[in-house]
Design a protein around this motif. Sequence first.
Motif, short mmCIF file in Angstrom:
data_model
loop_
_atom_site.label_atom_id
_atom_site.label_comp_id
_atom_site.label_asym_id
_atom_site.label_seq_id
_atom_site.Cartn_x
_atom_site.Cartn_y
_atom_site.Cartn_z
N LYS A 69 -2.49 24.34 21.56
CA LYS A 69 -3.22 24.86 22.20
C LYS A 69 -2.25 24.85 23.91
O LYS A 69 -1.32 24.69 23.83
CB LYS A 69 -4.31 23.56 22.15
CG LYS A 69 -4.79 23.25 20.52
CD LYS A 69 -6.25 23.87 20.37
CE LYS A 69 -6.61 23.96 18.82
NZ LYS A 69 -6.60 22.85 18.57
N HIS A 112 1.15 25.01 27.94
CA HIS A 112 0.81 25.22 26.19
C HIS A 112 1.61 24.50 25.83
O HIS A 112 3.16 23.66 26.29
CB HIS A 112 1.42 26.61 25.57
CG HIS A 112 1.47 26.36 24.73
ND1 HIS A 112 0.94 27.08 23.62
CD2 HIS A 112 2.57 26.47 23.34
CE1 HIS A 112 1.01 27.22 22.32
NE2 HIS A 112 2.07 26.82 22.03
N GLY A 149 -8.56 20.17 26.51
CA GLY A 149 -8.62 21.61 26.37
C GLY A 149 -9.14 22.79 26.30
O GLY A 149 -9.63 21.77 27.32
#
Length: 346
Positions: A296, A310, A340
């Motif tokens: 993610k 990342h 996130g």
Amino acid sequence: MNRHIEISNEVYKDGESMGTTKNQIIELLSQTDDYVSGAILSQQFGMSRSAIWKHMNQLKESGYHIESVKHKGYRLLEFPESFSTQEVWSSIKAYGLVQEVVTIKSVDSTNEEAKRMANTGNGHNILILAEEQLAGKGRRGRTWVSEKGAGIYMSFLLHPSFQPIHASKLTLLAGLAVYRGILSVTGLKVAIKWPNDLVYNGKKIGGILTEMSTEMNEIRYVIVGIGINVNGKKMAVDIQSMATSLGLILEKKVNKKLLLSQIVEVFSQLYNAFSLSNSLAFMIEAYNQQCITVGKEIQIISKNESEIGHCIEVGLDGGLKVVIDGEERIIQSGEVSVRGLYGYVD
Ligand code: BTN
């Protein structure tokens, strides 16, 4: 010598344990919201209806809410809110990790209680369980809301012989243990958000807080505190958008006692394997598979700055391998908060 002690107003009866038949009766009743007739139960368990009736009465005495209606049978309404020390001890002693179980009705925090026990104790590994916490703690100074009877609030007080540098890896072991425990008891696949959260559909259902005391570069003790929202009916308004419970997700009551013993079983296995090798190699692939942080785009927030990166994987050192501005870096759990970009907010 193994022993079990209890700090509660519950009466402790030596030798009392939850027999297998009663466990099986509960297992059967919990599979349906409907009544199960005495005839079916007596056929299933090969005993008379009056023997079933006696088992039901004993289950009610141990805190199970069971409705009995003439011509219909028995229906399980609620699991017990509290844990009985003896029941917990019976269900986990075979795993060999802890030498004592302590259950407490109400405490500030099971991690704090574990610290007090470590400072006055005998070097035993202890499992401490509370029905409610008045000052439950989360990571980074946060509060862990611990409504009475609604969750599992537990701390392992452990005395490992490995070096302090490995202690934070126990958070990853506990995360995988909770993931697997929930899966085996409920069939639900939650996800692990590195390093210490258990989440489902963007909402938090559990968390882990690992604390350690060292002396001369040796571990005096490590405390692995685990909190799981099991049967909470309604989340507090300020955390509704971020938190949920297994009961709310599954729309049924979850057997806390079974879940607890499954988690202790898996954690014991992982802990033994880790203690033998001092390496995460045996589980890192499984961890990465269940870790939603991996693959993610994430925001890495430290004291001074916030960066976007990342996430490639969780490495053998337990750190997060990330690429930030084309450069590969390893992020350690103590340093940062990871979010996130679009989903669940830490
Ligand atoms: C987090 O998500 O930040 C960690 C939460 C850990 C909560 C558990 S509940 C049992 C133990 N006692 C505490 O005070 N905290 C941990």
